[in-house]
Structures are given as C-alpha cells and as structure tokens.
Design an enzyme around this catalytic site. Sequence first.
Site, PDB file in Angstrom:
ATOM      1  N   ARG B  74       0.500  -1.246  -0.267  1.00 14.30           N
ATOM      2  CA  ARG B  74      -0.247  -0.076   0.121  1.00 14.30           C
ATOM      3  C   ARG B  74       0.507   1.141  -0.109  1.00 14.30           C
ATOM      4  O   ARG B  74       1.871   1.133   0.690  1.00 14.30           O
ATOM      5  CB  ARG B  74      -0.503   0.111   1.236  1.00 14.30           C
ATOM      6  CG  ARG B  74      -1.950  -1.398   1.240  1.00 14.30           C
ATOM      7  CD  ARG B  74      -3.237  -0.615   2.627  1.00 14.30           C
ATOM      8  NE  ARG B  74      -4.029  -1.190   2.412  1.00 14.30           N
ATOM      9  CZ  ARG B  74      -4.564  -2.600   3.284  1.00 14.30           C
ATOM     10  NH1 ARG B  74      -3.572  -2.819   3.554  1.00 14.30           N
ATOM     11  NH2 ARG B  74      -5.679  -3.342   2.781  1.00 14.30           N
ATOM     12  N   HIS B 420     -18.372  39.097 -14.723  1.00 11.12           N
ATOM     13  CA  HIS B 420     -19.330  39.938 -14.711  1.00 11.12           C
ATOM     14  C   HIS B 420     -20.725  39.033 -13.629  1.00 11.12           C
ATOM     15  O   HIS B 420     -20.682  38.870 -12.441  1.00 11.12           O
ATOM     16  CB  HIS B 420     -20.098  40.956 -14.863  1.00 11.12           C
ATOM     17  CG  HIS B 420     -21.455  41.307 -15.044  1.00 11.12           C
ATOM     18  ND1 HIS B 420     -22.868  41.282 -14.765  1.00 11.12           N
ATOM     19  CD2 HIS B 420     -21.890  42.717 -14.009  1.00 11.12           C
ATOM     20  CE1 HIS B 420     -24.328  41.767 -14.178  1.00 11.12           C
ATOM     21  NE2 HIS B 420     -23.202  43.183 -14.002  1.00 11.12           N
ATOM     22  N   ARG B 527     -21.010  48.708  -3.885  1.00 11.85           N
ATOM     23  CA  ARG B 527     -21.126  49.038  -5.006  1.00 11.85           C
ATOM     24  C   ARG B 527     -22.680  50.146  -5.578  1.00 11.85           C
ATOM     25  O   ARG B 527     -23.000  49.575  -5.985  1.00 11.85           O
ATOM     26  CB  ARG B 527     -20.900  48.375  -6.187  1.00 11.85           C
ATOM     27  CG  ARG B 527     -19.304  47.806  -6.074  1.00 11.85           C
ATOM     28  CD  ARG B 527     -19.159  45.999  -6.871  1.00 11.85           C
ATOM     29  NE  ARG B 527     -19.998  45.441  -5.631  1.00 11.85           N
ATOM     30  CZ  ARG B 527     -18.951  44.261  -5.508  1.00 11.85           C
ATOM     31  NH1 ARG B 527     -18.238  43.243  -5.888  1.00 11.85           N
ATOM     32  NH2 ARG B 527     -19.910  42.615  -4.760  1.00 11.85           N
ATOM     33  N   GLU B 710      -6.948  50.926  -6.661  1.00 12.95           N
ATOM     34  CA  GLU B 710      -6.934  49.992  -7.993  1.00 12.95           C
ATOM     35  C   GLU B 710      -6.257  50.221  -8.472  1.00 12.95           C
ATOM     36  O   GLU B 710      -6.178  49.350  -9.568  1.00 12.95           O
ATOM     37  CB  GLU B 710      -8.240  49.591  -8.045  1.00 12.95           C
ATOM     38  CG  GLU B 710      -8.949  50.393  -8.289  1.00 12.95           C
ATOM     39  CD  GLU B 710     -10.895  50.586  -8.738  1.00 12.95           C
ATOM     40  OE1 GLU B 710     -10.939  50.123  -8.202  1.00 12.95           O
ATOM     41  OE2 GLU B 710     -11.881  51.995  -8.164  1.00 12.95           O
ATOM     42  N   GLY B 731      -8.498  47.474  -3.971  1.00 13.56           N
ATOM     43  CA  GLY B 731      -9.402  46.651  -5.009  1.00 13.56           C
ATOM     44  C   GLY B 731      -8.541  45.293  -5.696  1.00 13.56           C
ATOM     45  O   GLY B 731      -7.732  46.153  -6.667  1.00 13.56           O
ATOM     46  N   THR B 732      -8.391  44.143  -4.971  1.00  8.18           N
ATOM     47  CA  THR B 732      -7.726  43.592  -5.853  1.00  8.18           C
ATOM     48  C   THR B 732      -7.600  43.483  -7.205  1.00  8.18           C
ATOM     49  O   THR B 732      -6.865  42.744  -7.974  1.00  8.18           O
ATOM     50  CB  THR B 732      -7.243  43.021  -4.777  1.00  8.18           C
ATOM     51  OG1 THR B 732      -8.219  41.997  -4.295  1.00  8.18           O
ATOM     52  CG2 THR B 732      -6.386  43.209  -3.684  1.00  8.18           C
ATOM     53  N   ASN B 733      -9.252  43.295  -7.806  1.00 18.39           N
ATOM     54  CA  ASN B 733      -9.540  42.532  -8.831  1.00 18.39           C
ATOM     55  C   ASN B 733      -9.134  43.598 -10.364  1.00 18.39           C
ATOM     56  O   ASN B 733      -8.439  43.143 -10.695  1.00 18.39           O
ATOM     57  CB  ASN B 733     -10.784  42.373  -9.121  1.00 18.39           C
ATOM     58  CG  ASN B 733     -11.729  41.803  -7.968  1.00 18.39           C
ATOM     59  OD1 ASN B 733     -11.300  40.892  -7.257  1.00 18.39           O
ATOM     60  ND2 ASN B 733     -13.109  41.453  -8.448  1.00 18.39           N
ATOM     61  N   CYS B 796     -10.654  44.662  -0.384  1.00 19.61           N
ATOM     62  CA  CYS B 796     -11.749  44.903  -0.758  1.00 19.61           C
ATOM     63  C   CYS B 796     -11.482  43.614  -1.991  1.00 19.61           C
ATOM     64  O   CYS B 796     -11.394  43.682  -3.020  1.00 19.61           O
ATOM     65  CB  CYS B 796     -13.631  45.642  -1.337  1.00 19.61           C
ATOM     66  SG  CYS B 796     -12.024  46.768  -2.224  1.00 19.61           S
TER      67      CYS B 796
END
Lengths: 850, 850
Positions: B74, B420, B527, B710, B731-733, B796
């Site tokens: 095994r 989106h 938002r 951002e 704003g990490t996006n 965020c």
Amino acid sequence: MSHLDTLISVNSAVATTTHGWRANFLQHLVDLALPVPMSVALSFDTVHRIAEEKFSDIEEILESFPVEALVCIRPSPQDSAWGGPSAILSIGMNDEHCKRLMELTGEEFSADLYSRFIQNYALQVDKIDTDLFSVSKGTAGVREALQIYQEESGTAFPQLRKEQVFGALRAMAQAWESTSARLLREAKGAPSESKLGLIIQEMISYPSGGEFGNGTIQLADPETGHAKVAGNYCRYHLDQSAISLTSTNMPVERNGCGLSLEECVPKAFAQLHEYTERVRAKLQEETQLTFQIQGDDIYLLDGRPAVRSAQAAVRIAVQLAQARVISREDAIMRIEPNLFNELLHRQVAPDAVRDVLGSGIAASPGAAVGQIVFSSAAAQASAARGEPCILVRRETSPEDIRGMHAAAAVLTERGGVTSHAAVIGRGMGLPCVVGASRMTFRFDDEKIIAEDGRILHQNDVITIDGSSGQVLAGEPRLLEAFLDDAFKTLMAWADDARDIEIRANADTPEDARTASNFESQGIGLCRTEHMFFDSSRLTVMREMIFAETAAGRAAVLARLLPMQRDDFVKLFQIMEGRPVCIRLFDPPLHEFLPTTRTGQRELSNALDIPLHEIQRRVTEMAEYNPMLGLRGVRLGVTVPEIYEMQAQAILEATFRAHNNGAHIVPEIMIPLVSARREVELIKNRIDAVQNKLCQEHDFDFNYRLGVMVETPRAALQAGEFANLVEFLSFGTNDLTQMTYGLSRDDAGRFMSTYVQQGVFREDPFRTLDTEGVGELLRLGVKRALNQKPNLTLSICGEHGGNPESIAFCRGIGIHYVSCSPFRVPVARICAAQLAISERWVPTDVAERAV
Amino acid sequence: MSHLDTLISVNSAVATTTHGWRANFLQHLVDLALPVPMSVALSFDTVHRIAEEKFSDIEEILESFPVEALVCIRPSPQDSAWGGPSAILSIGMNDEHCKRLMELTGEEFSADLYSRFIQNYALQVDKIDTDLFSVSKGTAGVREALQIYQEESGTAFPQLRKEQVFGALRAMAQAWESTSARLLREAKGAPSESKLGLIIQEMISYPSGGEFGNGTIQLADPETGHAKVAGNYCRYHLDQSAISLTSTNMPVERNGCGLSLEECVPKAFAQLHEYTERVRAKLQEETQLTFQIQGDDIYLLDGRPAVRSAQAAVRIAVQLAQARVISREDAIMRIEPNLFNELLHRQVAPDAVRDVLGSGIAASPGAAVGQIVFSSAAAQASAARGEPCILVRRETSPEDIRGMHAAAAVLTERGGVTSHAAVIGRGMGLPCVVGASRMTFRFDDEKIIAEDGRILHQNDVITIDGSSGQVLAGEPRLLEAFLDDAFKTLMAWADDARDIEIRANADTPEDARTASNFESQGIGLCRTEHMFFDSSRLTVMREMIFAETAAGRAAVLARLLPMQRDDFVKLFQIMEGRPVCIRLFDPPLHEFLPTTRTGQRELSNALDIPLHEIQRRVTEMAEYNPMLGLRGVRLGVTVPEIYEMQAQAILEATFRAHNNGAHIVPEIMIPLVSARREVELIKNRIDAVQNKLCQEHDFDFNYRLGVMVETPRAALQAGEFANLVEFLSFGTNDLTQMTYGLSRDDAGRFMSTYVQQGVFREDPFRTLDTEGVGELLRLGVKRALNQKPNLTLSICGEHGGNPESIAFCRGIGIHYVSCSPFRVPVARICAAQLAISERWVPTDVAERAV
C-alpha cells in the site's frame, strides 16, 4: 530711491534675478559705454509692492528725470520669453506738452502721438475698450479722446506726469499678477512665483534738426541665420515750410534702391553696426538693438535676442561657436530641442493668414494641404491621381495604414497623443491632428461641420497644422523643411557630447531609411505586426486565423515566412550593422479581421468560408478590453506557430547577412510579459529554431533576447527575467496605460479637463510620469541590474522623444532611448544637453542677459 | 533490513516525515497493542531508490514474512490527501497457491482471486489494458489470463513471490514519480518534492473455520457527523458440502433486519467498537478502521480519517472539542475553509448520476435545477410563473441584473472567475458556470449544442453545478444547504480566535441581510452603481446621460436622490450600526445605454429624442478599453453632479439615522484614483455638501473618506493620499488586471492554458498574486502607514474570500478583508486559523497520523 531700484549706470547692481532680463540687458549696454537714455530699473519687490498700491519711492525716482521729459515704462521679467504687460510709451504727454510739440512737429504728428497715448493709457490703465474711440485725426481727435476717456472712466484724463506714471505702474504690476497672465507665462515655462521688474526710461521725442528716426538692427538674417545686417528704420522728415513731420520706412541695410539707413545715414549705420558687434561679443549672442537717431546722436533704447526662425537659431549658435564667441557646448545648450519639430517638417509660414476651421490635439508636427477624403480607399485613389489628400477618420486603425501612407496628413475626431493615428503619424513624419471633437464629423453624409458652422465636403481643400493642432481652410503659404550644414554640424557636436545612445522606432524599410538619415544608432523597436497589413499579406494572416489546427496555421504561416524574412534582410541592409531590435508579434489577432460587412463578405469569398462563419468568428474573437487581452506573449504561448515563424524569419535573415559578411546579432524582444515562465517558454522555442538552423547550415551565430517591460508586474519582477535575457526595454506607452489604469485611446475625452484642473500636471502619455510610472522604471532598473549588472536597458515608446522624459531615463541609468525617426534629432540634442549640463560652465561667467 | 525500513513494532521509529502517514498510522495501532498483521514500512529514500531500480534490502525484508503468505503493498505518502498509486493485493499468488487455496475455498473463489491478481498486476506493473482480458470464470478464466499476459508482455506471468514483489514495488515507486501523478498531487496541495513510502503487509487470506470476513468501521455518521457506529462488513460463508466460499454484504451496525455485524458477530463488533474508541482517543480524530475477522481473531489492516461530508466534518470537529479530546483551536484548525462552499449551498448529491452536457469555470458554488432561458426578460417571465430557470447568456452585463435575480443559476459562454456573472453570482449566492466555451451557443436559434453533440432548447431542464463547473442534463438529486448548531458553535470559536475583521461586499439590502446573517462585521464595499439598474431608475439615469448641461444633469439627478437616500437608509438599518463603506459611482456611463436596436428605440420614445441621436450618442460614448476609460473618479471630476448627488444621499441618510438615535459614521470611498489631486477635488465637494447639510439642520456629524486603491499608481503613491483620508481599501480585482495588463473578462480564453503550462502558478483573479500584485500591496501599506500610522487598511474584491490571499493580507498588516456575503464564513474561519497557527501547539504533542 530704495537700494532695490537702481538708476542704470556703470557698476550698478542690476541682475536678472532681482530686476529682470531687460534691466540687466540695459546695464550691459551701459557697461559697454553705449549711449542709453536715462533709465531706472524697478526691482521685483518694488513692483510687487506697487501691485499692492504702495508707491513709497516712486516720486523720488521721477525727480531724477528732466521735468519736461516724456518717459516710457517697459516690463522686465526674469526671462525674455515670459512676456509681460505691453510697454506704455509717451508718459508725460498732456495738453500743454502736445501744444509745445505741435510747434516743433506740426499738428498731425503731435496730436496723433497724444491721441494714441490717451487710447493706450485708457486701455491698459482703465480697461476702456479702444473700439469706443473714433478715428478722427488732429486736435479734434485729441478732444474727442479726452472726452470719451472722461465719460468712460468718470474722471478727467490725468495731466500730471507723476499721476500718469503711477497709473501705468500700477496697471502693469497688477496685470502681471492676474490669473490669466500667470497661466499664460506658466505655459511658457515660467515658475508660478515668477516676478516682474519694470524699466522707466526717458524718451527722446523731439526732432532737434537734422536726422531723426528710430529702428532696429541685428547682424543675422532672421530667416536663415546667415551673417547679414538686418532691420528697419523709420525716418522722420520735417517739412519746415508747413511745420509737418512725415515718416518713411526703410531697411537698415543697403537694398539697391538707395533708400536704406546704410545709404541715407552711413555714419550712423556704421556706428550702429559697431555697437551691435560689441554687444554680441559682450553678451555672446546675436542681439537685436532698438535705436533712435537725433541729429548726430544715437541712442540705444532697448534690445533682445535677435529675431530668428528655427533654422536661423541653429545657424546662429553654430556660427557663434565657430567664431569662438561661445563654446560648442554653449551652442548646443542654446537650442531648445522642440525647435526641431519646426525644422524637420513643413510649416505654415508665420506670416500666413490662418482661417481656422477648428482645432484638436497637435499629434504629429508639420503642415500639409490636401483635399478631404473620408476613407483609406479614397485616400489611395486620390494618391493614384497625384492629388494630395487629407485622410479624415473617426479614429484610425491598422486597416488604415495604407490610407495613411497615401495621405498628406490625417485628421481624426477621437484619440489622444498616443492614439494609433498619432503614433503612426509621428513615425511616418505625417502631420496629424487628433481628437478634434469640437468639430462635428458626419461620416454617413461625408461632411464636417467646422467649429463656426461652416460645412466641409469631400474634396474641399484644407490645411492640417500638426504643430499647432489647427485645421485651416484653404492653402496658406507653407515653409519647407530645411536641414542644412549648420544643422549637421550642431548634431555632430551633440553626438560628441552625449553619453546615452539614441535609436529609432522603425517598422518598415522606409522608416529605417528615415532613421538612418537622422543618424539613429540602431532600431530600438521594430513592430513586426505592421508588416502584416500589406494587402498581399493580410489575406494570408486572415487565413491563418481561420485555420483550425496548429498544423494548418503553420502551413499558412510558411507562406508568410519568405516575406517576413525579406523584411528583415532589408532592415539589416539599411541599418548597415547597427543593432536592430525586433519585437515579436504583439496585437490581438482580431485586429486583422474585417469589421465592415463588405470586408467580411470579401473575406468570405477569398477564403471560401460561409459569411455567417466569418461573422461568428469575428464576434467570438471580440474582446472587452483588447489592450488587456490575448495579445503579445500570450499569443506567443497559446498560438506558438506565429513566433516560431518569426524567429525563423529573423534568424534566416541573420544567416544571409552573415553570408554577405555582415556579422549581425539580431535582438528579439518579447512583448507584454508578466511572468518569468513566459520568457522561458519563448526562449526555448527560439533556441530550438536557432539550433536547427545552425545544424542545417553548419554555422554558428547568436541572437540577443530581451523583454519588453510594459506591465507593472514585469517592472516589479524585472529581477526575475534579468538572467534569462540580454536586455530589457521599457515600453512606456503601455506601462503608463496600466499604471494609471488609463487607455490612451479613451483618455482624450477627459485629458484636457484633467490637465487644466491640475489633476495631472501633464498628459502622462506626452511627458513621462516620473512619480508613478517613473517609480516602476526605477524599481525595474534597480532589480534587473542587481541580478545582471551588464544588462542593456532602454526605453522605447513615445516618451523616447520627449526631453523631460529622456532626462529622467538617463538619470536612472537607461543605456539608450528609442523614439520615432523624426524625433531622433530632438533626442540627440536633448541627450547632449543633459550630459553637458552636468559638467557645464558657460564660456564666460559674466551673467548673460538673454 | 536497512535502518530506514522498519518492521512496524512497538517503539519503532516510523514517522510521517520519513515513512508516510499510513506507516505512522499502523505504528500507532501497534503502539496501542492492537492486532496488526506483520507489516514493514519502506522509507521515502528506499522507495526513491527502487524507482531507480535499486532493490538492495528488499530480499532480506521479504524473508521476515512467512514463505507461504500472500502480501499486499500500500502507498504511504506524507499526507493521506495526496493519493498515490493503487494498492496491489494478493502478491505471492501463483499456480500452486491457487491450487492449494482451491482445496480450501472451492474453484470459484480461488480462481477469481488469482484472475483478478493477474489482471491487476498486468495493468499496474506492465501497463496492459484490462479490456483485453475476458470475463471467463473459474480455472478457464485463469488460463486465459495467463496466456493473454504472456502474449502482451512477452514473458510468462512471474510465479515467484519475490519477483512479483519487485515488479509491484518498482511499478508503484515509478508511478509516483511520473509527471501526471506529480501534477495531480500538486493540485491537491503537495509540494513538488513530496515523497512516497510503501507498506508491505502480510495478508490473511485463508478461512480457518468459523467466522471469516472483512469490513470497515467508524464512530461518526459520514453524512451528518453525529455519533453513530457506521461501516460495512463482507462475510464469507463456506459451504463445506460443495467446498464453495460465498459472500454476504451487511452493515456493521444493527439495522433491524438481523443482518449486521453487531447481530451476527456481537463479540467481534464489541471488540472493534472498543478498538475504534481507543484509536480515536490516541489519534484525537474520528477514524475509519479496515479490519478482518478470521475465526476468533480480529486483525486491523489499515485505516484513515473517518469518511465525512462537509457538514459531518464540522460536527466531528466540534464534538471532539466538546468532549475535550481536542482543543477548540484544534477543532478550528481541522476545517478546510473551502468545505464551506459545500456547506452554504445546495449540492449535487455525491451518489447522484451525473449526465454531463459540458463544463466551464466553476464561478459561483452551489447547484440548481431549472429550465433553459436565453434572456433576462424570459427569466423574469419564468420566475413570474413560478418556474425555476437557468439564465444562459453569452456574457452577462449590468442589464442582466434583474434576470439574474429571477434565475436559479447562470450559465455563460464567456468570462472568467471575475467576470460580471461570476462576481454578481457569488454576491447573490447564485450558482454560476462561466466560460463554457466547449459547448456551442446559438443565441440566434436559442439552442445549445452540448460537448457530445446533444442539442438543448429553450425550456429544457438542466442542472448547473457551480461547485464543479459542470452542466448536467435533467434533475440529479440535490442536497440542501445546512447550517446547524455545530456550524454556529465553530464559527463563534473562530470569531474569538481571529485578529482581523471580516466584512462583506453588499450592494443591495438583500445582500446586506445575507451579510448580516453570516455575521459580517460591516459592509466593506457597497457598489452603488448596481442601485441604478432597477427599471424605475435606469430611464432616469439615461435621461441624465442625455442632459446637455450640468444644470440639466443636476435636475435629473435630483429625482434619483430620494431613491438613493432610501437605499442607504435601509443599509444602515440592516447593518445596525456596523460600518458601511459606500463606493461612489464607478462604471462608465455607456454601460447604462441600451445596446440593442429595440432598446434604443424604446429609449428614443421614452426621452422623446430622435433615434439617430440616441445611436450617435451610443457610438460616441463607446470606448476601446472601458476598463481603462472614463469611469470612477474620472467621472467624479468631469461630471461632478453624480458624486454630489450621492454624497447628499449618503449624508442625508446619515442624518436620518442620527435622528433615530443611530450615530453612524458612513464611509465614502473614491474609486479608480491615480493622483492625489483627484482625492482633493472630491473631498472638497463632499465637504461642501456636508457643511451645507450641517448648517441646514444645525447639527454635527462626520463621515470617513477613503480611497479605493486599484491602479498600480495609487498603490505606489499611497503615501500621497494617506493624509487626505481615513482609510485605504485595495481593490485587488482591478489592481490585478492592471498589474498584469490582463482583462478579467478576456483572460478566460487563455487562462486554463496558462495555468496548465505553469506560466501562472494559479489564476491570479482567484488567488492573489503575492509577488507582483502583492508587492504593490506591500509598498502601498508601508508608504501609507509611514504617512499616517492610524490609517485603516483593507482589501475588497474577490480575493477577500480566498484563504491564501487572506493569509497574505493579514501578513502585511491589513485590518480587514471584505468579500462576497457567502464567503464570509470561509473568511472568518480562515482568519481564525491564521491567528491560531501563529501561536498554536496542538493539544497533544504526539504526532498525529491523519
């Protein structure tokens, strides 16, 4: 008289930093023992107090002037380029003085002088509209002017010289401190806290019998800069019988008609010639003197740097250096680099009448005349007929390249200084006005509505002035570009002085030839995609895009290979061994697909693919943000066949060059990198192509690999790439877009608002943002050199031709900048000035007036 | 036997770090004096040498096992989650052994065991396709298997146990080191250099008379985690007359039918129950044991952490802590945060049959069933009829918000994890699969073509599994979300432990209620633009866009003011005094304009503006790169009326809250900042609104201003803003998009290729890129705190709910993270684990096996 206000006399302390350039200039004349009328320089501080209505010492100063004398007041800011309020002449003129003068000069001369003084005073001191005054002559005109003054200002026209002087001083001091004046001079480079000095000077107003007149003189041709006496003289002639003074205008120098200062008053001419030479030697500059002749006496009233065109400016500087009046370094430092924008392109003649239809952003300098066309096809047709045309588009795209080649200039409704039209226009030396959004463009009806409502149609003739951003009706007179021996001499000196390299961005053999003519040291950026928009290649590109498999794509690309190889063979030949940096394919593939229904139908026929399939693919490939999409190295990684074909084309061209004895080391640059692994993958593939070629031909040759640093991540991670490559080139256009989160194509809508409101000090696409983008450059350079000290660093992009940006880049250790071919001379002189200014001591330590 | 390979016996040194988790587990059983068959653990180093064909000590090891005994091998990697090669059983089986066993168990059992061994060995050791083997039974089957083996491998089936063991060991060792196995385990979190140990164990293969069988047992319900004996038992029954062994499957625990281990073999059941309890106490974990019964003897062969659903995992951890077997901190540390994605949403039942139509990116977790609809209008109609529907779109846009609210799930052809649809879906807890581009979407014909060619039409029922990314046909069984008392207890413990705050991104009162239910500590990002897509407001917004003047815009906005104010009043009420951070209007205005001809015609009617005028404006406002265009603070600066209206709405809502006794300090956040002056301008305007309101109401109240960081430039310049504001929120996006130069909406096309090829370690929109984007965060935090040490810092964006990203943010000193409401529990436990792991010493220092 306060210690700050100085009667200009031998040994007085009148510096540009305390009293302004004009005061200092007059001081120099006095120091040379030249005849200057009695003049007092008011210091910056005094003038500032006057603006606050504090006149403490002025009365005392006025007492130094003869009681009867008229005086004038002239502005004296620190730099002659900063403008300032208009001079006010004939102060002291009043009813009594007018009467007395009439006896000497007749009614017309005297009344005219008085009337003009009243009107000018009314305008400048009391802000009374000059249109209110009639054009009546003689004493009637004077009476009327006095009456109108009283009606509008509510007080009688001041008769006391003292009162007039106070009014004029206050008005001039306050005008300097108005917001609009401040903005105007800041636009000319003045610091916001710049100050004004003023000069009060005695006027020589009375003919004393014998010669009487005034004029200007300089020793260089204002248009060409060649040594030549130039100027004009206004000679007054007193008809004693009628007691009437009349005037004649004539040139200063002999003109063959007998009517010149040189012929009419040879002694005064010789004297003035000698004076001007002395001033030139003292000030180490060609100077224009303003003089007055009264009988046997000559007075020097004022002066300024000799009037000169861009071309003349270069020749004057070179001649002064060749005559050892100044050093070569001084000559270089005297040239404002942006002058070359005039020098290298046709210009609207300064004296031409401008019938302005509208204006936009001055995106690519130079002027051109042509008929309006609204499509690239029409532009090509027009060119085929030999008729110059102006291509008018909402915005240009790569599909318009051929139209742009055919056009004399481009006008677009949208876009900013780094939009497609602007960048390509500058590259081609094609005059271009973009973002002319205050005009209305009706592309459906093929009409343009000018800002004043005039309607323009296809084939109407207009002129694009890409240097000013104006769109002009008709054909004003244009001046040709002119690169003479003086220009070449100056450039050679600049090349000796500078310590960074200058290369050009060149995409085609034509660009490369322009770059070579401007003595670029290599090509810093060859955007290979532009090579694919040629009609013979575009269809093949599209076929590649529609190929289903990697093998299918490779097969189509194999047909592009020989064309692409020939491109590089030509570039290498033209550049004669100088380095050529080739950027691999960069734009998203969908840029190559037709967007119009007609274009799509044609493609459908050409490729024998159903129209709906073409449309589906076009829709499918569309991107929300093409700038941030599938392009650059991302295409290289996901559709490897394109880069492989390009690598093969470059290396085969290199091999051919070697066979012809040119041992070229091509530079291959990978665009839009954000991760180390992207570089590794591409490097491995190029190495494979190289190994295969070397084996096939039993031959060894190298290439230099580089990364185009244009994402913020690439700048931050520059240390990670350094060991994989030989060079990094900062693509400051895209880097600016990403650092600000600002699309250059869309920024036009609000950039002017932003700059006006001081949100951005300058358009960051025009002048490098040294704080944000610059910080990324600094970090990138530091981290890269930390890993690999012998790495080559450069910037390519629009900032490469901008003086301030070049200064920044040189400061952080960039080895070369690459810019549009037409900016190469600007960059060369600019780089030379930077190197010189670090070690520079002007030839003569005497403070220069101008 | 080398010192590295150990006969598992009391006091031997078998650690997970040298021999793997399974060896260590067996060692624990032996230490507890439990009956484990003779087992030898081969160390990582030995196995690595075996992969290189070095078998030095194996022969010696085999001599420890009885000559006649079958053995199994095994895998034993360091972590049980990392998988490894399948076990190989019955090694030692050969012609002779088969014959002997036949005498004891009859032909069928013995021949079946041998056939299966040959096939399994052929597959695992010689890579022979098992489909080649027939299904013949008995000795005929064995003969055929031996023949096929010889034909395919070229050699006879090995008869020596030693030879078989060598083959099995080599195959398992090499399988571990293959690239595909490495990638597979790396995806499960294994480091790239992780090693494999192996266990050789004696098998108990012969019935000895009396009871004979094997099974598993655990003391927790796998589905709920409640205390309960669970498992199954396979009992062999020897029919002495026919010498034939047959088997019966039964549960371990009493099931009321009399057929269970508990009822059939009560003594063994009791013994096993007690063994399992002892193991649980020793290992501090619910464990599943694999056992064998032979007459009166019980053997424990193997074990692993008890099988459990997400819900059961939570209850088991809580129960162990409540029983003081482990500490509360241990309980928290045992929960893999992503388990909550299962817990908080409906799921496809693990035992349901999955009829897969296609797959895309798992963008928002959970499962839902519904009828296909292709438009938001159809979704709303469907919802009105009470019929659940799945909204299928090429990509969603803000216009689809109402459709999404009406749908049970969303499926899109395009987009990535931060498109989106994905962002909104996660916010709403709506299951969502995006970028399902391998399916063909025919929106014109309202058809979807599945990956296998099946065609789906409007109203066909499908299931979206947003946790796996699959699209399933029909209605598989779903499990409901289940938040029980154990979950709440664990969460309360987590809140005690953690040291950073967790807020939620919430745009609407519904979102805020979800956030509040999940005990979010506030709203970190509201938002506001989503508030304008409501039908009653959309037309007003559009009217505003078409207003010609600032005054016109202000007049229209005045009608939106009361609605917007009510939004905030509601948010403040729901959040009951917890902080609410409101981001001012962000998207480009053109997002509010209709893109279809129908929509444009409707708008033309509604506003009484000619259609061509509407179309002209739509074209005029279109942007090349909307992400980098006229949005965020750029709108705030150039169209100030919008922000002024919003500031007024926020501050009036604040004033109302104060009147109701709730002393709220609203947080106002400015988006897309890149320059300090932008902040100054907006701050001045908000201050003016505030002063006016305070004066009108003779009342004092404050607001906190912040910048959303951002753009890379904002991060680099964070020190410049710090003094103007109270907080910065990263704003990490968008920051990721700009740092990489990568549009989240377009990245879907190549992201999977990029991750597969290791270009990006992970999708940077899912897991924060700690090197590039992270560096900007580090620089931003440092520079901001340098200027203002008491500044509040947060992130965020989608990364707020990602465990690795939370760890990074906490590490650099972020005060709170804000994430989708449904990610709040994940973030809470994750933050607790981070805080605990810094100070953590497990309850018992004994090395845990599992």
